[in-house]
Design a protein around this motif. Structure first.
Motif, PDB file in Angstrom:
ATOM      1  N   GLN A 202     -21.824   3.723   0.882  1.00 10.34           N
ATOM      2  CA  GLN A 202     -21.490   5.070   1.322  1.00 10.34           C
ATOM      3  C   GLN A 202     -21.919   5.219   2.772  1.00 10.34           C
ATOM      4  N   HIS A 203     -20.954   5.316   3.667  1.00 10.64           N
ATOM      5  CA  HIS A 203     -21.262   5.496   5.084  1.00 10.64           C
ATOM      6  C   HIS A 203     -20.059   6.144   5.744  1.00 10.64           C
ATOM      7  N   ARG A 204     -20.317   6.946   6.735  1.00  9.71           N
ATOM      8  CA  ARG A 204     -19.245   7.681   7.401  1.00  9.71           C
ATOM      9  C   ARG A 204     -18.218   6.756   8.054  1.00  9.71           C
ATOM     10  N   ASN A 205     -18.579   5.501   8.329  1.00 10.55           N
ATOM     11  CA  ASN A 205     -17.663   4.567   8.974  1.00 10.55           C
ATOM     12  C   ASN A 205     -17.207   3.453   8.040  1.00 10.55           C
ATOM     13  N   LEU A 206     -17.288   3.702   6.727  1.00  3.43           N
ATOM     14  CA  LEU A 206     -16.726   2.805   5.722  1.00  3.43           C
ATOM     15  C   LEU A 206     -15.716   3.590   4.909  1.00  3.43           C
ATOM     16  N   VAL A 207     -14.620   2.950   4.558  1.00  4.71           N
ATOM     17  CA  VAL A 207     -13.598   3.631   3.776  1.00  4.71           C
ATOM     18  C   VAL A 207     -14.151   3.962   2.398  1.00  4.71           C
ATOM     19  N   LYS A 208     -13.726   5.080   1.828  1.00  4.36           N
ATOM     20  CA  LYS A 208     -14.239   5.528   0.534  1.00  4.36           C
ATOM     21  C   LYS A 208     -13.268   5.132  -0.575  1.00  4.36           C
ATOM     22  N   LEU A 209     -13.791   4.369  -1.547  1.00  5.80           N
ATOM     23  CA  LEU A 209     -13.013   3.982  -2.712  1.00  5.80           C
ATOM     24  C   LEU A 209     -13.168   5.054  -3.782  1.00  5.80           C
ATOM     25  N   LEU A 210     -12.052   5.659  -4.186  1.00  2.00           N
ATOM     26  CA  LEU A 210     -12.092   6.745  -5.154  1.00  2.00           C
ATOM     27  C   LEU A 210     -12.059   6.249  -6.596  1.00  2.00           C
ATOM     28  N   GLY A 211     -11.458   5.080  -6.830  1.00  2.00           N
ATOM     29  CA  GLY A 211     -11.368   4.556  -8.179  1.00  2.00           C
ATOM     30  C   GLY A 211     -10.432   3.368  -8.220  1.00  2.00           C
TER      31      GLY A 211
ATOM     32  N   VAL B   4       0.856  -1.176   0.000  1.00  2.00           N
ATOM     33  CA  VAL B   4       0.000   0.000   0.000  1.00  2.00           C
ATOM     34  C   VAL B   4       0.898   1.233   0.000  1.00  2.00           C
ATOM     35  N   TYR B   5       0.605   2.177  -0.909  1.00  2.00           N
ATOM     36  CA  TYR B   5       1.411   3.381  -1.055  1.00  2.00           C
ATOM     37  C   TYR B   5       0.551   4.615  -0.825  1.00  2.00           C
ATOM     38  N   LYS B   6       1.160   5.628  -0.284  1.00  2.00           N
ATOM     39  CA  LYS B   6       0.490   6.922  -0.208  1.00  2.00           C
ATOM     40  C   LYS B   6       0.879   7.733  -1.436  1.00  2.00           C
ATOM     41  N   GLY B   7       0.011   8.669  -1.794  1.00  2.00           N
ATOM     42  CA  GLY B   7       0.293   9.491  -2.954  1.00  2.00           C
ATOM     43  C   GLY B   7      -0.527  10.764  -2.935  1.00  2.00           C
ATOM     44  N   VAL B   8      -0.216  11.644  -3.861  1.00  2.00           N
ATOM     45  CA  VAL B   8      -0.938  12.911  -3.993  1.00  2.00           C
ATOM     46  C   VAL B   8      -1.261  13.114  -5.464  1.00  2.00           C
ATOM     47  N   LEU B   9      -2.566  13.236  -5.773  1.00  2.00           N
ATOM     48  CA  LEU B   9      -2.963  13.492  -7.144  1.00  2.00           C
ATOM     49  C   LEU B   9      -2.599  14.910  -7.552  1.00  2.00           C
TER      50      LEU B   9
ATOM     51  N   ASN C  61      -3.067  -3.950 -11.240  1.00  2.00           N
ATOM     52  CA  ASN C  61      -4.398  -3.888 -10.643  1.00  2.00           C
ATOM     53  C   ASN C  61      -4.299  -3.104  -9.340  1.00  2.00           C
ATOM     54  N   LEU C  62      -4.871  -1.898  -9.355  1.00  2.00           N
ATOM     55  CA  LEU C  62      -4.713  -0.968  -8.247  1.00  2.00           C
ATOM     56  C   LEU C  62      -6.077  -0.523  -7.744  1.00  2.00           C
ATOM     57  N   LEU C  63      -6.171  -0.335  -6.439  1.00  2.00           N
ATOM     58  CA  LEU C  63      -7.343   0.264  -5.811  1.00  2.00           C
ATOM     59  C   LEU C  63      -6.926   1.580  -5.183  1.00  2.00           C
ATOM     60  N   ILE C  64      -7.652   2.643  -5.475  1.00  2.00           N
ATOM     61  CA  ILE C  64      -7.294   3.978  -4.988  1.00  2.00           C
ATOM     62  C   ILE C  64      -8.338   4.429  -3.969  1.00  2.00           C
ATOM     63  N   TYR C  65      -7.896   4.676  -2.744  1.00  2.00           N
ATOM     64  CA  TYR C  65      -8.762   5.066  -1.635  1.00  2.00           C
ATOM     65  C   TYR C  65      -8.425   6.474  -1.160  1.00  2.00           C
TER      66      TYR C  65
ATOM     67  N   VAL D 288      -2.959   3.829  -2.213  1.00  2.00           N
ATOM     68  CA  VAL D 288      -3.042   2.932  -3.366  1.00  2.00           C
ATOM     69  C   VAL D 288      -2.663   1.515  -2.940  1.00  2.00           C
ATOM     70  N   LYS D 289      -3.616   0.585  -3.110  1.00  2.00           N
ATOM     71  CA  LYS D 289      -3.346  -0.837  -2.861  1.00  2.00           C
ATOM     72  C   LYS D 289      -2.983  -1.496  -4.188  1.00  2.00           C
ATOM     73  N   LYS D 290      -1.827  -2.109  -4.205  1.00  2.00           N
ATOM     74  CA  LYS D 290      -1.311  -2.701  -5.438  1.00  2.00           C
ATOM     75  C   LYS D 290      -1.298  -4.215  -5.299  1.00  2.00           C
ATOM     76  N   LEU D 291      -2.011  -4.898  -6.201  1.00  2.00           N
ATOM     77  CA  LEU D 291      -2.051  -6.359  -6.157  1.00  2.00           C
ATOM     78  C   LEU D 291      -0.696  -6.909  -6.586  1.00  2.00           C
TER      79      LEU D 291
END
Length: 818
Positions: free
Chosen positions: A559-568, A521-526, A575-579, A534-537
């Motif tokens: 969508q809930h205040r206590n669930l993590v938000k998936l941005l794309g 998992v990496y941190k980043g700035v758009l 294969n990447l997941l962006i949170y 970013v979670k990288k498989l």
């Protein structure tokens, strides 16, 4: 002898009088209620008396349910002035006031005196209302004083929430400060009289939630508040009053609405002594309930990702902010208005906008409403006030339209002022409809042929692909195009690999946050400044396409205040997941670290316990599908900058539809130490599997120790066994992490431990639902005694479940922390 008989009868009569007086519902100016005595309503539904809360305990005068085993408080008199001991006395004065005195005769609390009282008495009614009235009158319109006019945190049937417009008197709820402190908290629930009235939930002066205006059947923003056989909802607006209340249509139903100390509004219904209070409704439910979450002319839809978009004909005010998912500045019209040339475009299935800057007229029809709005260039939209019988009344908005959301059902029509150049948004006329239908028909015909060809090609490609995979026996992620056929299933933004590589400095090790079973998992700035994770498989990941797609499909729809938000996501070469980035990482990085643990004081821990419960309640009950997470654990709880918890990692989640409540699997996945017995041993999972995992997590949060690897010098039990052992010995506070002893609320800690043990009981049917857990955390009701937890007998689960031979011949797959 006669004298003796007479004396005996006197004693009998005196005894009878004493028995009757102990169950009276009324006191006069010559009587009083001392600590230890009480008033009981005629039907024995409610009781008024003294009770204790807090540590050290303080005494309060209040009303609670009489027939219910758990002491559920619905009203408190002296919430800001508790008694220090059991010396309190309640009296009725000759002027018609109720006064609460301490042992020295000093006045602790009093009701407001009536304007006139002849022979006042105080009576506890069977609806839970404590009233002062003249002894010869019982008309509710002539009560000299009533507790229903001064609610605390609970709404009962028949109680009004709203205003007396003549006197300016306002009835509203104020939360308790905490579960053991009834003094006024920071949240209020009230009817806002500005414009067309609506219910608002405030934290201090800030609006957190808005109900929308009343439409004749329900509040516009509460589509689940439908007429039913149990309740009748009523909104009254006339020259004298504006208020909202509900009535119970079935006398056997026991129901209450409460404003929790954390600002959550919930309705509970009493079932029976076995099941207790059950959760019926919650607000807010999701992020779209947050006030003005998408800005002006933005609309929120919970089943899309991202949840915010502009209404048709509008564009983001600042597009660069929308690129980084900042919607606070909302949208603007694509084309400017020109007043008299403007048109009105119909938008359907909406929660109507904030009505604090609105005007209304109940006698106008919709056509008159349009004419009136068009003449005033400041009028931005209009709608019917009442949706019954085809609609009636006129509701006009002036200024920007904010706090709009879309529904699939039960939404309302809103007509918004637009420039004449936006006429394409208007419904097509009869002359165009035939052409439109012809075009659609031709499109469908050609589309069907094309779709058939595409499906044929896809089937051939899939067969060819499977054969190729069997031959080479390689992981299906090693080809660069293996996820192309899944693109159309993804209902969220797709990021280019180059964009994510730039954001993470080409996946630099300096940007690496950690690594789990999924991969690093990496941190980043758009480019726009949005911080991401970013979670990288990884190529050798123990998870694969199924878990990746599972995460995308579930999290993008939740969508809930206590669930993590998936941005794309990205499905190109990687294969990447962006949170959204959680700056405080995961709960385990604090909870099980000797130095970081100090940052989790008791307030933060109890907030995390509550937040996880609300997130699971949403998954199990309030989301569109009943979703079982199957891997609730400390490393899958992320913490935002305010240490609020967010449930993450839905790669192993399963959804139930309809009336399904449990399922079996031949692939047991998850993390030992958190898995329920029925799931680990038999492959049976249900919502109660998540409840078990939650119970383990609660005990870990309280103690600061993990269930797996737990050691104690006096025995060989795991954390669950240790918690159970000291609970049965009355030493539960010994489980508490010593680092939070000074900041801890003893009652909250004991209640948390008790609830944790209820959740980890061996039998799934014995465990509470998450709705019950949320209710138990937010109230002081009596808790049932837990039974022995699962895995109490020190079983070596890891050895049992990784053996070659299984009693049920199931494949047991263990996925450790990610």
């Amino acid at each position: 002898m006669k004298a003796f008989v007479a004396l005996s009868w006197c004693l009998v009569l005196f005894s009878c009088d004493a028995l009757v007086s102990s169950a009276l519902d009324t006191i006069t100016t010559n009587q009083s209620i001392r600590d230890g005595e009480s008033l009981v309503s005629a039907g024995e539904t409610f009781e008024l008396g003294f009770f204790s809360l807090g540590d050290p305990p303080k005494r309060y005068l209040g009303i609670w349910y009489k027939k219910i085993t758990s002491m559920t408080i619905v009203w408190v008199a002296n919430r800001v002035a508790p008694l220090a001991d059991a010396s309190g006395t309640l009296r009725v004065t000759s002027r018609g006031s109720l006064v609460l005195l301490d042992g020295n005769g000093s006045e602790i609390w009093s009701s407001s005196p009536p304007t006139a009282a002849r022979d006042p008495v105080a009576q506890l009614l069977d609806v839970g209302n404590l009233v002062v009235r003249d002894a010869d009158g019982s008309d509710s319109n002539n009560f000299l004083w009533q507790s229903f006019d001064y609610p605390t945190d609970t709404v009962l049937a028949g109680m009004k929430i709203g205003w007396n417009r003549t006197s300016g008197f306002n009835r509203y709820l104020t939360s308790w400060k905490s579960v053991d402190d009834p003094s006024p908290g920071n949240f209020t629930y009230q009817l806002d009289p500005n414009g067309y009235p609506q219910i608002v939930l405030k934290q201090g002066s800030e609006i957190k939630l808005r109900s929308g205006p009343w439409n004749g059947l329900r509040w516009s923003g509460t589509p689940n508040l439908n007429p039913n056989p149990y309740y009748r909802y009523e909104f009254v607006l006339n020259e004298d009053e504006m208020y909202y209340r509900y009535a119970l249509l079935n006398s056997s139903v026991i129901s209450r609405k409460i404003l929790m100390p954390n600002g959550i509004v919930q309705r509970f219904n009493w079932i029976d002594r076995t099941r207790g209070w059950t959760h019926h409704l919650t607000a807010p439910i999701d992020q779209c309930d947050d006030y003005n979450s998408c800005g002006a002319y933005g609309t929120c839809r919970v089943d899309t990702s991202p949840e915010c978009s502009c209404l048709k004909g509008f564009v983001p005010k600042f597009s660069q902010e929308w690129d980084i998912l900042d919607w606070s500045n909302g949208c603007v019209r694509r084309n400017p208005l020109h007043c008299q040339d403007d048109i009105f475009v119909k938008y359907s299935s909406l929660k109507l906008p904030d009505t604090r800057s609105s005007w209304f007229n109940a006698s106008m029809n919709l056509r008159e409403c349009e004419v009136f709005c068009k003449k005033n260039c400041s009028c931005t939209g209009y709608s019917n006030m009442d949706i019954r019988d085809g609609g009636s009344g006129c509701l006009l908005w002036f200024g920007e339209l904010i706090d709009i959301r879309e529904y699939n059902n039960y939404g309302q029509d809103l007509y918004i002022r637009m420039a004449a150049s936006e006429s394409a948004l208007l419904p097509t006329g009869p002359s165009h409809q035939k052409k439109h239908k012809l075009v659609i028909g031709l499109a469908i015909s050609f589309g069907s042929v094309f779709l058939g060809l595409v499906l044929t090609i896809c089937v051939l490609q899939c067969k060819k692909k499977k054969m190729g995979l069997r031959e080479v026996k390689k992981d299906r992620f090693e080809s660069g195009d293996n996820y192309e056929s899944e693109k159309e299933d993804l209902e969220l933004p797709l990021f280019d690999l180059s964009t994510i590589a730039m954001a993470t400095n080409n996946f630099s090790t300096d940007n690496k946050l950690g690594e789990g079973g999924f991969g690093p998992v990496y941190k980043g700035v758009l480019k726009g400044g949005q911080e991401i994770a970013v979670k990288k498989l990884s190529r050798d990941s123990r998870q694969g396409l199924h878990e990746f797609k599972n995460e995308v499909l579930y999290v993008s729809k939740l969508q809930h205040r206590n669930l993590v938000k998936l941005l794309g996501c990205c499905i190109q070469e990687e294969n990447l997941l962006i949170y959204e980035l959680m700056p405080n990482r995961s709960l385990d990085s604090f909870l099980f670290d000797p130095t970081q643990r100090e940052q989790l004081d008791w307030s933060a821990r109890f907030n995390i316990i509550n937040g996880i419960a609300r997130g699971l309640l949403y998954l199990h009950q309030d989301s569109r599908l009943r979703i079982i997470h199957r891997d609730v654990k400390a490393s899958n709880i992320l913490l935002d900058f305010e240490m609020n918890p967010k449930i993450s990692d839905f790669g192993l989640a399963k959804s139930f539809a309809g009336n399904e409540t449990q399922a079996n699997t031949n692939r047991v996945v998850g993390t030992y130490g958190y898995m329920s017995p029925e799931y680990a041993l038999d492959g049976v999972f249900s919502t109660k599997s998540d409840v078990f995992s939650y119970g383990v997590l609660v005990l870990e949060i309280v103690s600061g120790k993990g269930n797996r690897g737990f050691h104690h010098p006096d025995h060989h039990h795991n954390l669950l066994g240790h918690a159970w052992k000291i609970f049965t010995e009355g030493r539960s506070m010994q489980l508490l992490d010593k680092l939070v002893e000074n900041s801890c609320s003893t009652s909250e800690a004991l209640r948390s431990i008790h609830i944790g043990l209820l959740c980890v009981q061996r039998c799934p049917n014995d465990r509470p639902s998450m709705s019950t857990v949320v209710m138990m955390l937010g109230s002081d009701i009596e808790l049932p005694l837990p039974k022995e937890p699962g895995f109490f007998n020190e079983r070596n689960l890891l050895q049992e479940n990784t053996s070659d031979s299984q009693p049920n011949e199931m494949t047991m797959t263990v996925l450790s922390a990610r």
